[in-house]
Write a protein that holds these residues in place. Sequence first.
Motif, short mmCIF file in Angstrom:
data_model
loop_
_atom_site.label_atom_id
_atom_site.label_comp_id
_atom_site.label_asym_id
_atom_site.label_seq_id
_atom_site.Cartn_x
_atom_site.Cartn_y
_atom_site.Cartn_z
N LEU A 80 179.40 77.28 -54.47
CA LEU A 80 179.41 78.59 -53.74
C LEU A 80 179.07 79.78 -54.78
CD1 LEU A 80 183.10 78.35 -53.29
CD2 LEU A 80 181.55 78.58 -51.97
N MET A 81 177.68 79.58 -56.03
CA MET A 81 177.82 80.75 -56.37
C MET A 81 175.82 80.70 -55.61
SD MET A 81 177.74 79.56 -60.62
CE MET A 81 176.97 80.48 -61.10
N ALA A 82 175.40 80.38 -55.04
CA ALA A 82 174.44 80.01 -53.93
C ALA A 82 174.20 80.80 -52.24
CB ALA A 82 173.09 78.86 -54.43
N GLU A 83 173.64 80.10 -51.61
CA GLU A 83 173.48 80.82 -50.62
C GLU A 83 173.98 79.68 -49.36
OE1 GLU A 83 169.40 79.64 -50.38
OE2 GLU A 83 171.30 78.78 -51.12
N ASP A 84 173.64 79.04 -49.47
CA ASP A 84 174.37 78.51 -48.39
C ASP A 84 175.94 78.25 -47.94
OD1 ASP A 84 171.62 77.90 -48.03
OD2 ASP A 84 171.41 75.62 -49.37
N HIS A 85 176.45 78.05 -48.45
CA HIS A 85 177.98 78.13 -48.74
C HIS A 85 178.55 79.46 -48.70
CE1 HIS A 85 180.92 74.69 -50.18
NE2 HIS A 85 181.83 75.77 -49.34
N LEU A 86 179.70 79.12 -48.30
CA LEU A 86 180.57 80.60 -48.68
C LEU A 86 182.43 80.19 -48.27
CD1 LEU A 86 181.53 82.10 -45.11
CD2 LEU A 86 178.99 81.83 -45.43
N MET A 87 183.34 81.46 -48.45
CA MET A 87 183.67 81.54 -48.04
C MET A 87 184.07 82.14 -47.51
SD MET A 87 185.69 80.39 -51.73
CE MET A 87 187.55 80.32 -51.22
N TYR A 88 184.88 82.05 -46.07
CA TYR A 88 185.58 82.91 -45.19
C TYR A 88 186.39 84.36 -45.10
CZ TYR A 88 187.10 84.20 -40.23
OH TYR A 88 187.64 84.80 -39.45
N SER A 89 187.61 83.71 -46.17
CA SER A 89 188.43 85.14 -47.11
C SER A 89 188.43 83.95 -48.79
CB SER A 89 189.70 84.59 -45.97
OG SER A 89 190.15 83.30 -45.86
N GLY A 464 165.19 82.43 -56.02
CA GLY A 464 166.48 83.57 -55.94
C GLY A 464 167.15 83.69 -54.46
N TYR A 465 167.24 84.63 -54.47
CA TYR A 465 168.98 84.12 -52.85
C TYR A 465 168.68 85.62 -52.19
CZ TYR A 465 173.17 83.86 -55.09
OH TYR A 465 174.47 84.21 -56.09
N ASN A 466 169.05 86.39 -50.84
CA ASN A 466 169.32 87.19 -50.88
C ASN A 466 170.24 86.89 -49.62
OD1 ASN A 466 169.77 89.93 -49.59
ND2 ASN A 466 167.81 89.46 -48.34
N ARG A 467 171.67 87.70 -49.78
CA ARG A 467 172.44 86.96 -48.81
C ARG A 467 172.78 87.71 -47.29
NH1 ARG A 467 177.57 85.31 -52.49
NH2 ARG A 467 176.89 83.56 -53.60
N LYS A 468 172.26 89.25 -47.46
CA LYS A 468 172.05 90.01 -46.74
C LYS A 468 170.81 90.24 -46.27
CE LYS A 468 173.15 95.25 -45.50
NZ LYS A 468 174.24 94.75 -44.87
N TYR A 469 170.61 89.10 -44.91
CA TYR A 469 169.90 89.72 -43.58
C TYR A 469 170.89 89.79 -42.04
CZ TYR A 469 171.76 84.37 -44.04
OH TYR A 469 172.94 83.29 -43.91
N GLU A 470 169.90 90.33 -41.44
CA GLU A 470 169.95 90.35 -39.84
C GLU A 470 171.13 88.63 -40.02
OE1 GLU A 470 168.56 91.16 -35.66
OE2 GLU A 470 167.02 91.01 -36.91
N GLY A 471 172.33 88.79 -39.09
CA GLY A 471 173.22 87.65 -38.39
C GLY A 471 174.15 87.62 -39.58
N SER A 472 173.37 87.51 -41.09
CA SER A 472 174.52 87.05 -42.09
C SER A 472 175.89 86.55 -41.89
CB SER A 472 174.21 87.53 -43.70
OG SER A 472 175.08 86.92 -44.17
#
Length: 515
Positions: A80-89, A464-472
Amino acid sequence: MKKNLLYIFSLAGLLTFNSCADELNTEPTDKVSGTQVFEDANSAEAAINGVYRMLYVAGWSANWGSENCGQTAIQLLADLMAEDHLMYSQGQGWFYEDYRLNVHGDFSNTSGRSYSIWNFYYTIISNLNYIIASENTMGGDPAEVKRIVGQAYAMRAYSYFYLIQLYQQTYKGNEDKPGVPVYTEPTVAGSEGKPRGTVQQVYDRINEDLTKATTLLKDLEQKDISHVDYYAAQGFQARVSLVQHEYQKAADAAAEALKKPGLQLASVEDLGGNNNVDVSDVMWGMKIIADQSSGFASFFSHMDADAPGMYGSKAPQCISTGLYKLIPTTDTRLAWFRGALSEDEEVAGTSKISYCQLKFKMADYTTRTGDYILMRAEEMVLIKAEAECHLEQYATARNTIKELGTLRDNGFETRLAGRTDSNSYNSNTNSALVTLMDEILFQRRVELWGEAGRIFDLQRLGLGYNRKYEGSNHTETVQTKNTEAGSPLFILPLPQSEIDGNENITDADQNPIVQ
């Protein structure tokens, strides 16, 4: 004078473990001296089984125990600390602060990540050191003694490997930076705390322990899937060598691990909900029975949004659109994740939301159980392929990655033919795949999603990574946070309790704290 705050369970605690550790006792049990406890292989085997039990129980912190539920919790937070995995809420906030890169402020208490992870691994190490100290005096069948002590060396290496990755930047380029304290002897109340040493010294200890483990475990059968055997220890070595950029050693260890009798790569269909250690690809894992279920405080509670009354329904785990859109439609692993749903298709409190993960499912909702898989053959194939590509052994690397790729995607050979022979890789992890290394790293991201801790890969690869991209679809884009390679937010501060209690660690030894 400060006293170190290491922790250890009594032997009785190892066998009936269900709560946080007590402060370090003078012996591993109140009734029998430490030397007597491991006079024979039978008592030592009970102790090593207790260590394995620790890997999947909760209660490593004063509060928030449901998110501090052992090894799988650490792998989840590192993903979860990275860019491929997220929490919906957000739910109640468990794991969401890891996702937000917002846990540094908890270093001063005994409920947050800094303390709970430190407590978890050093408790394990403390108990293992009692077993290792008995190596030359333990009675019983010599083969059993080797099996038990070999497991203890392997698990000590395993524990230090996670500690050094979580409390300091990656190995390469940071060899002389402060590491973590290394204990190799049994500790008692009042034992003098060790200094941090260096990253190099920690890795030297890890490698020495793994060499000892593989020597002791060679030619001995794995009595139970929960026990680390020779092949799993080789798997540990492959992981460590990959981080150290010792690529030939990594490839050789992975190849040796794959020689395990009866081991086979598994189809997505056979893997099911990744909850069964009896599948042919499993090298090491924990079989969970009903009376050992942690219920709400378990990995599957957090992952499975369809488990009735469990946490996943309140805070679903999802794949990022950046990674999902790189997966070809012919790849069977698409079944692990939902795609985009329309608003009227989504159902709150279930997995029926866009991009929700379906890879990890409870095996039985009635008993709230599912096995924990901690090493699979597919990971060894991925390590071997990546190491070969780093070594510019491109033809060999292509053949290796085909073993997995063709099992997952019937169009894989055509796809692979379009990749150029190169060990370079994109700095933008959502970019189109071009090189052979791009493809191998992509295969790793998809195959080991939710398992390996993506942040560790980013660290060792200098990304590193960027979570803010088109369609993120990220619910937290952390635009105000440093997510460049080597960010201090990718590691944890030392717990304040260690600084207060260890006479050889002071505030000057603390990692950067970002709030």
